[in-house]
Design an enzyme around this catalytic site. Structure first.
Site, PDB file in Angstrom:
ATOM      1  N   GLY A 111       0.960  -1.239  -0.076  1.00 18.64           N
ATOM      2  CA  GLY A 111      -0.117   0.052  -0.051  1.00 18.64           C
ATOM      3  C   GLY A 111       0.782   1.266  -0.072  1.00 18.64           C
ATOM      4  O   GLY A 111       0.507   2.427  -0.725  1.00 18.64           O
ATOM      5  N   GLU A 134       2.641  -8.270  -1.846  1.00 17.96           N
ATOM      6  CA  GLU A 134       1.564  -8.986  -1.208  1.00 17.96           C
ATOM      7  C   GLU A 134       1.574 -10.423  -1.742  1.00 17.96           C
ATOM      8  O   GLU A 134       0.863 -11.188  -0.902  1.00 17.96           O
ATOM      9  CB  GLU A 134       0.322  -8.355  -2.156  1.00 17.96           C
ATOM     10  CG  GLU A 134      -0.078  -7.027  -1.545  1.00 17.96           C
ATOM     11  CD  GLU A 134       0.675  -5.897  -2.210  1.00 17.96           C
ATOM     12  OE1 GLU A 134       1.634  -6.156  -2.862  1.00 17.96           O
ATOM     13  OE2 GLU A 134       0.250  -4.652  -2.141  1.00 17.96           O
TER      14      GLU A 134
HETATM   15  N1  DAK Z   1       1.954  -4.082   8.776  1.00 20.58           N
HETATM   16  C1  DAK Z   1       2.027  -4.039  10.108  1.00 20.58           C
HETATM   17  N2  DAK Z   1       3.049  -4.002  10.798  1.00 20.58           N
HETATM   18  C2  DAK Z   1       4.207  -3.730  10.002  1.00 20.58           C
HETATM   19  C3  DAK Z   1       4.146  -3.679   8.738  1.00 20.58           C
HETATM   20  C4  DAK Z   1       3.102  -3.880   8.120  1.00 20.58           C
HETATM   21  N3  DAK Z   1       2.990  -3.824   6.795  1.00 20.58           N
HETATM   22  N4  DAK Z   1       5.537  -3.489   8.306  1.00 20.58           N
HETATM   23  C5  DAK Z   1       6.251  -3.368   9.533  1.00 20.58           C
HETATM   24  N5  DAK Z   1       5.320  -3.453  10.464  1.00 20.58           N
HETATM   25  C6  DAK Z   1       5.759  -3.597  12.000  1.00 20.58           C
HETATM   26  C7  DAK Z   1       6.710  -4.846  12.287  1.00 20.58           C
HETATM   27  O1  DAK Z   1       5.698  -5.622  12.623  1.00 20.58           O
HETATM   28  C8  DAK Z   1       7.294  -4.332  13.599  1.00 20.58           C
HETATM   29  O2  DAK Z   1       6.529  -4.207  14.577  1.00 20.58           O
HETATM   30  P1  DAK Z   1       7.027  -4.718  16.257  1.00 20.58           P
HETATM   31  O3  DAK Z   1       7.263  -6.245  15.792  1.00 20.58           O
HETATM   32  O4  DAK Z   1       8.131  -3.901  16.483  1.00 20.58           O
HETATM   33  O5  DAK Z   1       5.889  -4.717  16.986  1.00 20.58           O
HETATM   34  C9  DAK Z   1       7.759  -2.795  13.109  1.00 20.58           C
HETATM   35  O6  DAK Z   1       6.880  -2.398  12.132  1.00 20.58           O
HETATM   36  C10 DAK Z   1       9.197  -2.998  12.413  1.00 20.58           C
HETATM   37  O7  DAK Z   1       9.136  -3.818  11.506  1.00 20.58           O
HETATM   38  P2  DAK Z   1      10.346  -4.972  11.485  1.00 20.58           P
HETATM   39  O8  DAK Z   1      10.989  -5.335  12.825  1.00 20.58           O
HETATM   40  O9  DAK Z   1       9.994  -5.970  10.406  1.00 20.58           O
HETATM   41  O10 DAK Z   1      11.638  -3.809  10.735  1.00 20.58           O
HETATM   42  P3  DAK Z   1      12.818  -4.328   9.615  1.00 20.58           P
HETATM   43  O11 DAK Z   1      13.271  -3.273   9.545  1.00 20.58           O
HETATM   44  O12 DAK Z   1      13.193  -5.877  10.017  1.00 20.58           O
HETATM   45  O13 DAK Z   1      11.976  -4.775   8.228  1.00 20.58           O
HETATM   46  C11 DAK Z   1      10.496  -4.473   6.668  1.00 20.58           C
HETATM   47  C12 DAK Z   1      11.128  -3.519   7.687  1.00 20.58           C
HETATM   48  C13 DAK Z   1       9.385  -3.161   5.756  1.00 20.58           C
HETATM   49  C14 DAK Z   1      11.308  -4.931   5.498  1.00 20.58           C
HETATM   50  C15 DAK Z   1       9.348  -5.563   7.078  1.00 20.58           C
HETATM   51  O14 DAK Z   1       8.727  -4.905   8.428  1.00 20.58           O
HETATM   52  C16 DAK Z   1       8.308  -6.079   6.241  1.00 20.58           C
HETATM   53  O15 DAK Z   1       8.611  -7.070   5.496  1.00 20.58           O
HETATM   54  N6  DAK Z   1       7.267  -5.478   6.364  1.00 20.58           N
HETATM   55  C17 DAK Z   1       5.988  -5.701   5.667  1.00 20.58           C
HETATM   56  C18 DAK Z   1       6.113  -5.220   4.341  1.00 20.58           C
HETATM   57  C19 DAK Z   1       4.866  -5.795   3.477  1.00 20.58           C
HETATM   58  O16 DAK Z   1       4.568  -6.898   3.330  1.00 20.58           O
HETATM   59  N7  DAK Z   1       3.910  -4.833   3.119  1.00 20.58           N
HETATM   60  C20 DAK Z   1       2.933  -5.221   2.257  1.00 20.58           C
HETATM   61  C21 DAK Z   1       2.039  -5.316   3.087  1.00 20.58           C
HETATM   62  S1  DAK Z   1       0.555  -5.822   2.276  1.00 20.58           S
HETATM   63  C22 DAK Z   1      -6.171  -6.013   0.332  1.00 20.58           C
HETATM   64  C23 DAK Z   1      -6.159  -4.649   0.658  1.00 20.58           C
HETATM   65  C24 DAK Z   1      -4.877  -4.193   0.825  1.00 20.58           C
HETATM   66  C25 DAK Z   1      -3.667  -4.792   0.479  1.00 20.58           C
HETATM   67  C26 DAK Z   1      -3.914  -6.189  -0.018  1.00 20.58           C
HETATM   68  C27 DAK Z   1      -5.154  -6.743  -0.301  1.00 20.58           C
HETATM   69  N8  DAK Z   1      -7.642  -6.369   0.382  1.00 20.58           N
HETATM   70  C28 DAK Z   1      -8.451  -6.092   1.440  1.00 20.58           C
HETATM   71  C29 DAK Z   1      -8.016  -7.349  -0.593  1.00 20.58           C
HETATM   72  C30 DAK Z   1      -2.344  -4.345   0.650  1.00 20.58           C
HETATM   73  C31 DAK Z   1      -1.739  -5.105   1.026  1.00 20.58           C
HETATM   74  C32 DAK Z   1      -0.416  -4.771   1.463  1.00 20.58           C
HETATM   75  O17 DAK Z   1      -0.068  -3.651   1.523  1.00 20.58           O
END
Ligand code: DAK
Length: 259
Positions: A111, A134
């Protein structure tokens, strides 16, 4: 409306909106989406604001995506409502009368990448990272990524990002046209403000019509789009800025728009 997850600052006709949920790397939950929607709906009405910058709080993340902890237990209807809200926010940004610059200061994933793409221009700091991860979560992008990304970078490059979930750095994002340019993080906001102020100094209708012509014309066939441009060009002649801009040129002085 009092905001808890965003900060809005206004200076010299430029509004800066900072998405701020530092504990979750500014991930998007319903609350921050609703606040952002409200904020941009208000900005659309503020004629003294002539350009907008959107960025993320901190020096690590623009927006790390939709909030995964909020989405994990969604049922189908909740998922649909959340995606619909996200689309509404992004289309409000995309269709804002004023130009919007994304100052991408770190992770722009899921997002976050989709918000950046909904803006008119993107400037990234050297540490920025982009991707649509995603598929790693078993879903597809829900805020327009499958639609706006191919339109911006072309289908093949968009497909690679969408199908693989690969994350790319700022230089690669610049190479494929996902961002306009890359600057060092400590000058990112200055660069964005400089660009925003230079736009704010121009004729407001002219900039607004440019945005409308590009955004609306992009979805039309060329013939219709050029006719649309003709209409908007003609409309400029109803504005005082047209008189001022052309008179100032002929009088060899700088134009004073918006007087
Ligand atoms: N959501 C919730 N928390 C998140 C987050 C996220 N997207 N990204 C990071 N955080 C949180 C982590 O859980 C962590 O929280 P604590 O454990 O400290 O409580 C904190 O932020 C710091 O993150 P990290 O410890 O993981 O930090 P790093 O530097 O090690 O890693 C990172 C950074 C950005 C590479 C990693 O956090 C990561 O991979 N985050 C997720 C990235 C991701 O997958 N983003 C895409 C999200 S999915 C839909 C609607 C919308 C969408 C899809 C479908 N429908 C309703 C059908 C959209 C989807 C997305 O955007």
């Amino acid at each position: 409306m009092e905001y808890k997850n965003i900060i809005v600052e206004k200076e010299d006709s430029v509004a800066t909106v900072t998405l701020s949920r530092p504990k979750a790397l500014n991930a998007l939950n319903k609350e921050i989406l609703l606040e952002t929607l409200h904020c941009f709906q208000q900005l659309a009405l503020e004629t003294e604001i002539k350009a907008v910058i959107i960025t993320g709080a901190g020096d690590k993340s623009f927006v790390a995506g939709a909030d995964i902890s909020a989405m994990q237990k969604f049922d189908i209807l909740e998922a649909k409502a959340f995606a619909t809200l996200g689309h509404k926010v992004l289309s409000t940004i995309e269709n804002l009368p004023q130009p919007v610059i994304a100052a991408v200061n770190g992770f722009a994933l899921g997002g976050g990448c989709e918000i950046a793409i909904s803006c008119d221009m993107r400037i990234a700091s050297a540490n920025a990272k982009f991707g649509q991860p995603e598929v790693n979560l078993g879903v597809i992008p829900g805020f327009g990524g499958t639609q706006r990304l191919p339109r911006l970078v072309g289908k093949g490059l968009a497909n690679e990002l969408l199908f693989s979930g690969n994350i790319i750095d700022a230089e690669e994002a610049c190479r494929i046209g996902l961002v306009n340019r890359v600057v060092e993080q400590d000058v990112l906001m200055d660069e964005c403000r400089k660009l925003a102020k230079s736009i704010a100094a121009k004729g407001v209708e002219a900039v607004r019509f440019c945005k409308e012509a590009v955004n609306n014309g992009f979805e039309m066939d060329l013939k219709r789009a050029c006719e649309y441009e003709v209409d908007l060009f003609a409309l400029c002649f109803a504005s005082e800025d047209q008189q001022e801009g052309m008179t100032a040129f002929l009088e060899k002085r700088r134009p004073e728009f918006g007087k």
